[in-house]
Structure formats: C-alpha cells, structure tokens
Design an enzyme around this catalytic site. Structure first.
Site, PDB file in Angstrom:
ATOM      1  N   CYS A   1      84.229 -40.750  47.591  1.00 54.31           N
ATOM      2  CA  CYS A   1      83.580 -42.070  47.666  1.00 54.31           C
ATOM      3  C   CYS A   1      83.538 -42.444  49.146  1.00 54.31           C
ATOM      4  CB  CYS A   1      84.324 -43.111  46.816  1.00 54.31           C
ATOM      5  SG  CYS A   1      85.992 -43.465  47.392  1.00 54.31           S
TER       6      CYS A   1
ATOM      7  N   CYS B   1      81.425 -56.244  50.597  1.00 51.45           N
ATOM      8  CA  CYS B   1      80.197 -56.121  51.375  1.00 51.45           C
ATOM      9  C   CYS B   1      80.093 -54.751  52.032  1.00 51.45           C
ATOM     10  CB  CYS B   1      80.144 -57.202  52.448  1.00 51.45           C
ATOM     11  SG  CYS B   1      80.056 -58.865  51.773  1.00 51.45           S
TER      12      CYS B   1
ATOM     13  N   LEU C   1      76.926 -55.998  63.410  1.00 52.38           N
ATOM     14  CA  LEU C   1      75.936 -56.743  64.180  1.00 52.38           C
ATOM     15  C   LEU C   1      74.800 -57.296  63.328  1.00 52.38           C
ATOM     16  CD1 LEU C   1      75.726 -54.381  67.301  1.00 52.38           C
ATOM     17  CD2 LEU C   1      77.163 -56.392  66.972  1.00 52.38           C
TER      18      LEU C   1
ATOM     19  N   ASP D   1      87.848 -61.325  54.689  1.00 51.50           N
ATOM     20  CA  ASP D   1      87.102 -60.378  53.879  1.00 51.50           C
ATOM     21  C   ASP D   1      88.009 -59.646  52.895  1.00 51.50           C
ATOM     22  OD1 ASP D   1      88.590 -58.835  55.545  1.00 51.50           O
ATOM     23  OD2 ASP D   1      86.920 -57.664  56.365  1.00 51.50           O
TER      24      ASP D   1
END
Ligand code: ZN
Length: 399
Positions: free
Chosen positions: A358, A197, A80, A139
């Site tokens: 990770c 990202c 969002l 992506d």
C-alpha cells in the site's frame, strides 16, 4: 447563546492601527474596543498545514497580537497544493519557519511564537495554557484528543476543523459551555482505520473554507460577538455546496470533561475503537503485526526473477484507485483493501504466494493478515510504495 469576550481590550489604537483595521472598526459589533481585544489576544494554531495556513494568514491580517504555531514537520512538495503559507522555495524547511515568515510579511506587528515540537502528554498542557484560544488543524487523531483534553482541562475553547476530499467539519468545543471533542467523538479510531488526505486526497480550497470559518469563530470568541459555534457541528459538502449544522451535546459521562473525569488521568487518552470490518489490526490470532514482511529491495529482486521465469508470486496493491494515478509498482494487481476484507475480488491463483503493498505498509499488513486467515501465503511489503520510491526508483513521484 452569546458568550462574554475572552480577552480584555488592550491600550487605545494608534492612528496607523485605526487606519489599518478600519474595516473592523467600522463594524458596530467590533469597533475600536473589539480591535483592541483582537490585538491583545493570544491564539495558538496547531498544525501549519491545510487548515493552519489560511487560518494563520487571516488571523495575522485581522491583527491578532500573538500567534503561536505548533508543527514539527518540514515542508513537502505535496503540501504546496493547499498549504498557502509555504512557497516553492520552502520545500525541506521547517513549517514553523516559513509560516512565521509569511505571517510577518503580511503583518509585522504580529508576534509569532514558533513551537517546533510534536504535542504530546509532556508538552501539550504547558503550550496550550499560554493562549486564550486554540485553532486545531491537526492531521492526526492523537493530537486532536491531546489538544481537546488540554483545552477542556484549562477551560480554553478548542476551535476544531477537519477536511477530507470535498468534505469538511468544523465546531467549537468548549467544556463548561458545551461539549468537548471527546463528548462527541468518545473513541479514537484505530491507526490507519480512517482514510486521510494523504491517501484519499483533498481540495485545497475546501481547507480554506473550513480554515476561514475557524478564524471567524476565534475572532467572535475573542470579542464576544454573535453566537459561537458551540454545541453545533457544521458539516460541509463542497460537491453539493451545502453547509449543515448538526446539534451536539455535552456527555455527562464524558471521561474528559464530565463531572466524574479524573484530573490526574494521562492527557489525551480515550478508548481506541476496534475495526468493525473483521481482520483489523490486532483483532485475531494472525494479526497484522505477525505477518511476514519483505523489503522493497527483496521485492525488486523477486520481480526481476519473476520476469526471468525463476520466481512466481502475485503482487497485490490494496490502495484506492486515485492513489494508483500518482504512482504504482510495475507488475502489480489492484484490489482495494475494502475488497480484500469483503473477499470481493477475482480468486487468487492457488498455491502461489502473494506480496501485498500500500502507501506505507499499514493497510497492506491488515490485508495480508486477512488473506493469511484464508490460508493464502501472503506477506507484507514493508514501507509500501513510499519505500519503493525512496530506495528502488527515486525517479517516481511520492505523495
Ligand atoms: Zn467532554
């Protein structure tokens, strides 16, 4: 160099349309004929995410007649911050559903075609063939190569953008008129070798900057105006607020669009680039796939035993510092993956096992393999901190 319009003009505009699109019609380069081309256009948007969201809104507002949306994902709370076609109430819903609703609310005249699928070798050509131009906001690299290959085979322009942190890149790949995506990026990076990202972060408004350039390029191609971004790669740095244009050329040996390209080869297949940092996935006898694993449930038990003094190990977090700002597993030691690869960290205590984690378990598998190659008894925490949040401590934030 200009290109002819991609789309023939449809019927005359109605009175209501002349009014609604007056600011386009006023432009001598667009005019009523250009707006009729835009209304007749079929545009496919791959990914209703950071780039797809602003792109869908501006394409809809511009009056593009048919908008296809490809996405097989559902809206997550972390979307969002930048994916402005989805609202708070859409969390958990299919992205194509909330994207379609946002488009229809803005412009009910637009026909939205939902493709709730992941593009793959079997689906990509059939979907892409139904459109005049593709906006690629994917992506992930396999989807970009698939879309690029499908567009090159079909002679459809591939308007591509990517963003990371404060940086953006955007170009129009158009085989036959300039380079395709594979001409300029001939090798697919190995999985998880390039930060994304979701681990490195991104500024939402940078997605809007790049997404709106993509829409301008699509509208220029549809109407045949100006100089399309073919043969140039725009590189954006929002921190210094710069846009640089890098010339790029078609590669005559390109396996996707070159004269020797095999039309029957599998779609989207290009060579995968091996890690150059050593210890990369599959790069040695002790590769990441052969590293022993512990589950997050086992880790929780061992952390309790360690606190009670009946177990001894080091818990290593190989993520980036920004990721630690979101969430950590208590009792860990931070050493980013690059420092593990380079051996640039405090020495680990002799003879004590190391558990590495990770975000999802991919980078930590590589780090554990690197440590094992140095004789350290390292294991990978399967599923990473996301599995920890899901299975052990759901009160913590995921990202
Ligand atoms: Zn090519």
């Amino acid at each position: 160099m200009g290109l002819p319009p991609l789309v023939p003009p449809g019927p005359e505009l109605s009175v209501a349309e002349r009014s609604r699109y007056a600011r386009h019609v006023l432009l001598p380069e667009v005019g009523a004929v250009g707006q009729r081309r835009i209304r007749a256009a079929r545009v496919l948007v791959v990914g209703a995410g950071g780039l797809g969201s602003p792109a869908l809104l501006y394409l809809a507002a511009a009056g593009v007649g048919t908008l296809g949306v490809v996405d097989d994902d559902v809206v997550d709370r972390t979307n969002l911050q930048r994916q402005v076609v989805h609202g708070d109430a859409d969390v958990g819903r299919p992205k194509t559903a909330s994207a379609a609703e946002a488009v229809q609310a803005l412009n009910p005249e637009v026909v939205v075609v939902r493709h709730d699928v992941r593009l793959d070798e079997g689906t990509a050509l059939g979907i892409v063939a139904d459109y005049d131009v593709v906006l690629d906001g994917a992506d992930n690299f396999p989807t970009r190569y698939l879309v690029g290959d499908a567009c090159a085979r079909l002679g459809i322009p591939h308007v591509w953008g990517s963003v990371y942190r404060f940086d953006g890149q955007v170009s129009v790949w158009f085989a036959g008129n300039g380079p395709c995506y594979a001409c300029v990026f001939p090798q697919m990076p190995a999985p998880d070798s390039v930060p994304s990202c979701s681990t490195g972060g991104v500024v939402g408004a940078v997605c809007a900057s790049v997404g709106s350039v993509m829409v301008t390029e699509a509208l220029k191609l549809v109407t045949g105006i100006g100089e399309p971004l073919v043969g140039r790669l725009l590189v954006h740095d929002a921190l210094r607020q710069r846009w640089d244009a890098v010339p790029v050329r078609a590669d005559p040996r390109c396996p996707v669009c070159g004269p020797a390209a095999d039309p029957l080869r599998p779609l989207g297949r290009v060579p995968v680039r091996r890690s150059t940092n050593g210890g990369g996935v599959g790069s040695g006898p002790d590769s990441a796939s052969s590293v022993p694993e512990v589950s997050v449930a086992e880790l929780a038990g061992r952390l309790r035993d360690r606190a009670a003094g009946t177990d001894e190990f080091v818990l290593l977090d190989v993520r980036e510092p920004g990721e630690r700002e979101v969430v950590t597993i208590p009792g860990d030691v931070p050493v980013p993956l690059a420092a593990v690869r380079a051996g640039a960290h405090e020495p680990l205590p002799d003879g004590i096992p190391v558990l590495v984690y990770c975000r999802t378990g991919a980078r930590s598998a590589e780090a554990a393999a690197v440590l094992r190659a140095r004789g350290i008894a390292a294991s990978n925490v399967a599923g990473g901190v996301l599995a920890w949040v899901r299975d052990v401590d759901p009160g913590l934030p995921a990202y």
